[in-house]
Design a protein around this motif. Structure first.
Motif, mmCIF file in Angstrom:
data_model
loop_
_atom_site.group_PDB
_atom_site.id
_atom_site.type_symbol
_atom_site.label_atom_id
_atom_site.label_comp_id
_atom_site.label_asym_id
_atom_site.label_seq_id
_atom_site.Cartn_x
_atom_site.Cartn_y
_atom_site.Cartn_z
ATOM 1 N N ASP A 92 1.183 5.908 0.380
ATOM 2 C CA ASP A 92 0.630 7.232 0.639
ATOM 3 C C ASP A 92 1.403 8.208 -0.233
ATOM 4 O O ASP A 92 2.613 8.038 -0.462
ATOM 5 C CB ASP A 92 0.728 7.625 2.107
ATOM 6 C CG ASP A 92 -0.152 8.841 2.432
ATOM 7 O OD1 ASP A 92 -1.124 9.082 1.689
ATOM 8 O OD2 ASP A 92 0.131 9.539 3.415
ATOM 9 N N THR B 92 -10.793 0.149 -0.362
ATOM 10 C CA THR B 92 -9.654 1.057 -0.225
ATOM 11 C C THR B 92 -8.717 1.011 -1.426
ATOM 12 O O THR B 92 -7.807 1.823 -1.529
ATOM 13 C CB THR B 92 -8.842 0.728 1.038
ATOM 14 O OG1 THR B 92 -8.371 -0.621 0.967
ATOM 15 C CG2 THR B 92 -9.696 0.919 2.286
ATOM 16 N N GLU C 31 4.937 11.269 8.871
ATOM 17 C CA GLU C 31 3.525 10.865 8.875
ATOM 18 C C GLU C 31 3.153 10.162 7.577
ATOM 19 O O GLU C 31 2.403 9.180 7.579
ATOM 20 C CB GLU C 31 2.632 12.081 9.095
ATOM 21 C CG GLU C 31 1.155 11.727 9.195
ATOM 22 C CD GLU C 31 0.271 12.920 9.493
ATOM 23 O OE1 GLU C 31 -0.957 12.792 9.323
ATOM 24 O OE2 GLU C 31 0.805 13.980 9.911
ATOM 25 N N ILE C 32 3.670 10.656 6.458
ATOM 26 C CA ILE C 32 3.384 10.024 5.169
ATOM 27 C C ILE C 32 3.930 8.600 5.154
ATOM 28 O O ILE C 32 3.257 7.653 4.728
ATOM 29 C CB ILE C 32 3.984 10.864 4.024
ATOM 30 C CG1 ILE C 32 3.251 12.208 3.926
ATOM 31 C CG2 ILE C 32 3.889 10.107 2.695
ATOM 32 C CD1 ILE C 32 3.887 13.185 2.949
ATOM 33 N N TRP D 245 1.413 12.572 -1.593
ATOM 34 C CA TRP D 245 0.868 13.919 -1.543
ATOM 35 C C TRP D 245 1.502 14.775 -2.638
ATOM 36 O O TRP D 245 2.736 14.838 -2.750
ATOM 37 C CB TRP D 245 1.144 14.571 -0.182
ATOM 38 C CG TRP D 245 0.269 14.071 0.918
ATOM 39 C CD1 TRP D 245 0.392 12.899 1.591
ATOM 40 C CD2 TRP D 245 -0.877 14.733 1.469
ATOM 41 N NE1 TRP D 245 -0.598 12.773 2.528
ATOM 42 C CE2 TRP D 245 -1.388 13.896 2.483
ATOM 43 C CE3 TRP D 245 -1.504 15.943 1.207
ATOM 44 C CZ2 TRP D 245 -2.511 14.234 3.232
ATOM 45 C CZ3 TRP D 245 -2.622 16.292 1.963
ATOM 46 C CH2 TRP D 245 -3.112 15.445 2.952
ATOM 47 N N ARG E 59 -10.045 7.763 -0.541
ATOM 48 C CA ARG E 59 -8.957 7.653 -1.505
ATOM 49 C C ARG E 59 -9.441 7.189 -2.868
ATOM 50 O O ARG E 59 -8.854 7.530 -3.890
ATOM 51 C CB ARG E 59 -7.892 6.667 -1.006
ATOM 52 C CG ARG E 59 -6.959 7.232 0.028
ATOM 53 C CD ARG E 59 -5.672 6.405 0.070
ATOM 54 N NE ARG E 59 -5.889 5.049 0.548
ATOM 55 C CZ ARG E 59 -4.997 4.064 0.421
ATOM 56 N NH1 ARG E 59 -3.860 4.285 -0.196
ATOM 57 N NH2 ARG E 59 -5.266 2.865 0.915
ATOM 58 N N ARG F 137 4.693 6.642 7.761
ATOM 59 C CA ARG F 137 3.990 5.809 8.742
ATOM 60 C C ARG F 137 2.623 5.388 8.204
ATOM 61 O O ARG F 137 2.204 4.230 8.369
ATOM 62 C CB ARG F 137 3.838 6.576 10.047
ATOM 63 C CG ARG F 137 3.184 5.763 11.163
ATOM 64 C CD ARG F 137 3.270 6.481 12.501
ATOM 65 N NE ARG F 137 2.642 7.799 12.467
ATOM 66 C CZ ARG F 137 3.308 8.958 12.464
ATOM 67 N NH1 ARG F 137 4.624 8.956 12.466
ATOM 68 N NH2 ARG F 137 2.668 10.118 12.448
ATOM 69 N N THR F 138 1.928 6.305 7.549
ATOM 70 C CA THR F 138 0.609 5.977 6.991
ATOM 71 C C THR F 138 0.716 4.876 5.954
ATOM 72 O O THR F 138 -0.075 3.927 5.955
ATOM 73 C CB THR F 138 -0.020 7.237 6.368
ATOM 74 O OG1 THR F 138 -0.219 8.222 7.379
ATOM 75 C CG2 THR F 138 -1.356 6.908 5.728
ATOM 76 N N ALA F 139 1.698 4.989 5.066
ATOM 77 C CA ALA F 139 1.878 3.953 4.041
ATOM 78 C C ALA F 139 2.168 2.603 4.685
ATOM 79 O O ALA F 139 1.621 1.567 4.275
ATOM 80 C CB ALA F 139 3.004 4.346 3.093
ATOM 81 N N ASP G 150 0.856 -1.187 0.000
ATOM 82 C CA ASP G 150 0.000 0.000 0.000
ATOM 83 C C ASP G 150 0.892 1.236 0.000
ATOM 84 O O ASP G 150 2.118 1.118 0.040
ATOM 85 C CB ASP G 150 -0.959 0.011 1.191
ATOM 86 C CG ASP G 150 -2.303 0.641 0.840
ATOM 87 O OD1 ASP G 150 -2.295 1.690 0.147
ATOM 88 O OD2 ASP G 150 -3.342 0.111 1.263
ATOM 89 N N GLU H 293 1.421 1.539 7.784
ATOM 90 C CA GLU H 293 0.263 1.024 8.516
ATOM 91 C C GLU H 293 -0.811 0.501 7.560
ATOM 92 O O GLU H 293 -1.469 -0.507 7.853
ATOM 93 C CB GLU H 293 -0.301 2.120 9.418
ATOM 94 C CG GLU H 293 0.619 2.462 10.592
ATOM 95 C CD GLU H 293 0.135 3.657 11.385
ATOM 96 O OE1 GLU H 293 -0.782 4.358 10.897
ATOM 97 O OE2 GLU H 293 0.672 3.910 12.488
ATOM 98 N N ARG H 294 -0.966 1.169 6.430
ATOM 99 C CA ARG H 294 -1.940 0.687 5.450
ATOM 100 C C ARG H 294 -1.536 -0.674 4.897
ATOM 101 O O ARG H 294 -2.379 -1.572 4.703
ATOM 102 C CB ARG H 294 -2.088 1.700 4.320
ATOM 103 C CG ARG H 294 -2.867 2.950 4.697
ATOM 104 C CD ARG H 294 -2.804 3.982 3.593
ATOM 105 N NE ARG H 294 -3.681 5.123 3.879
ATOM 106 C CZ ARG H 294 -3.668 6.254 3.172
ATOM 107 N NH1 ARG H 294 -2.837 6.398 2.151
ATOM 108 N NH2 ARG H 294 -4.489 7.237 3.500
#
Length: 449
Positions: free
Chosen positions: A197, A374, A212-213, A199, A242, A215-217, A195, A219-220
């Motif tokens: 993330d 998702t 944060e970007i 921006w 998304r 970590r989000t990727a 997965d 965790e997804r």
């Protein structure tokens, strides 16, 4: 932009148009654009690749009566400009007529288009691009269960564009952006899931931190481990914010003037009718603050403004350029795209579905059970009927809470009835040119086992 010109770009375009008219052209429009940017890729905490790009281009469209042709090039010398004009006029004289071709009348053109501040951060130092990308990669790898990061990139770009036409219109617009994104790969018991993330924003201050970007990727990706299949059934589908914008794309294709004129749209007879559920609004806003799709005129020089494409569920307008407006016997409405050196298409600026009142969690609780989508793979849409199917992955929820990840699922329906049942959530976030909150659609066909 550090580049300088021996002749100002506006004068180059004026000269090009004058030479076309002297060669016998009825009308002409053209554009000159320059761009530059830098991108970096990192891997395993080290810089892997740096790429810098710089380009310039000039494009010309010539009309000879109802015939039109267009050419493009990168040579801005006087000899090249003369040759471009001569060749394009000769081409226009030779092609078949298009009875709907033509520039916009002078009285319809935008008068004093507003000045837009679309500037980015300018040139971002390579060491900053590198350090941010490394920080994002490290944050993803720090998530328990993440095995590797398959790609992590960061960069910036800036563009300038001058346009002019023989009907008297001229304009200049510049802008910049920066983007950071990565894809994380998680592993459990030999099985892997991926997965991401990402921006893209005007300025770095408009996006989350690199950590944060990353970590989000991560965790997804971990959340997708151990997917199950679901039984084939009819049920509730909630599109995560998304993937929900993909429905906007399908809608915009159906209200495109050329599609309606050709009769290949499942909404071709629905203008002025309720297409979405009551309370749903779809907005195009060319002046949306910080957005990437802003513009101060359309692709033919017509004025633009914030407009409701769907108002309280009702379809209010087609997306028209001059050509499709002439075909349909309607007035153009500022939705031409491209243009100025090429044959204009139709397009929007920044489109979004307005947020609803309930959070995605509240919608899941009301629905009881269903599929939270998702990720999507290869949607298939019949433009005439709106029949729709797409491969998806996501999560199965029951009793209003996510229970387990799912994959190898296909969902299907028909877009007219899907739009009519669409319920927007409250989690609207502006991330690109098309944005939507999570949306819930009941009675979808879910194909699994």
């Amino acid at each position: 932009m550090t580049r300088t010109f021996k002749t100002p770009p506006a004068e180059i375009l004026e000269t090009l148009i004058d030479r076309c008219l002297k060669e016998g052209a009825t009308a002409a429009d053209c554009s000159l654009g320059i761009s530059e940017g830098v991108s970096v890729d990192v891997r395993d905490g080290k810089l892997e690749n740096v790429e810098r790009s710089e380009s310039q281009g000039i494009a010309l469209r010539v009309l000879f009566g109802q015939r039109q042709a267009h050419v493009s090039g990168s040579d801005l010398s006087d000899d090249a400009i003369t040759a471009m004009a001569e060749r394009c006029v000769a081409m226009a004289k030779a092609v078949p007529e298009d009875k709907f071709a033509g520039l916009a009348p002078e009285e319809l053109l935008a008068k004093d288009p507003p000045v837009l501040d679309l500037e980015g951060d300018g040139e971002i130092p390579i060491d900053r691009l590198e350090s941010d990308a490394i920080a994002a990669e490290a944050a993803a790898l720090a998530v328990d269960g993440v095995k590797t990061v398959s790609g992590c990139g960061n960069g910036w770009s800036r563009t300038e564009r001058w346009v002019a036409a023989s009907n008297g219109f001229s304009s200049y617009l510049s802008g910049g952006s920066t983007g950071l994104g990565l894809a994380a790969v998680a592993e459990r018991d030999g099985a892997m899931e991926r997965d991401y993330d990402s921006w893209s924003v005007r300025k770095m201050a408009h996006r989350p931190s690199p950590e944060e970007i990353g970590r989000t990727a991560g965790e997804r990706a971990v959340a997708r481990l151990g997917p199950k299949k679901v039984k084939t059934q009819k049920g509730v589908v909630i599109y995560d914010k998304r993937v929900a914008p993909s429905l906007i794309g399908a809608f915009l294709g159906a209200i495109s003037g050329p599609s309606v004129a050709r009769g290949v749209s499942f909404l071709k007879d629905r203008l002025g009718e309720k297409v979405f559920a009551g309370g749903v609004n779809v907005v195009d806003d060319p002046f949306l603050e910080k957005a990437l799709g802003c513009r101060n005129h359309d692709g033919e020089g017509l004025p633009v403004e914030r407009k409701l494409l769907i108002e309280d569920g009702v379809l209010t307008r087609w997306l028209l350029n001059m050509s499709s407006a002439r075909q349909l016997g309607l007035e153009p409405n500022g939705f031409a795209s491209g243009g100025f050196g090429s044959i204009p298409g139709v397009g929007t600026s920044n489109v979004h579905i307005e947020a609803g009142e309930k959070s995605p969690e509240m919608l899941m609780k009301e629905a009881g059970k269903g599929l939270l989508v998702t990720d999507m793979f290869g949607p298939s849409i019949n433009p005439n009927t709106g029949d729709y199917s797409v491969g998806v992955a996501g999560f199965w929820f029951e009793d209003g809470a996510v229970r387990y990840p799912v994959s190898e699922v296909t969902i299907a329906g028909d877009l007219p009835s899907m739009f009519a049942r669409l319920v927007p959530a409250s989690d609207l976030e502006f991330r690109g040119r098309r944005n939507a909150p999570s949306v819930m659609i009941e009675d979808m066909s879910i194909a699994g086992n």
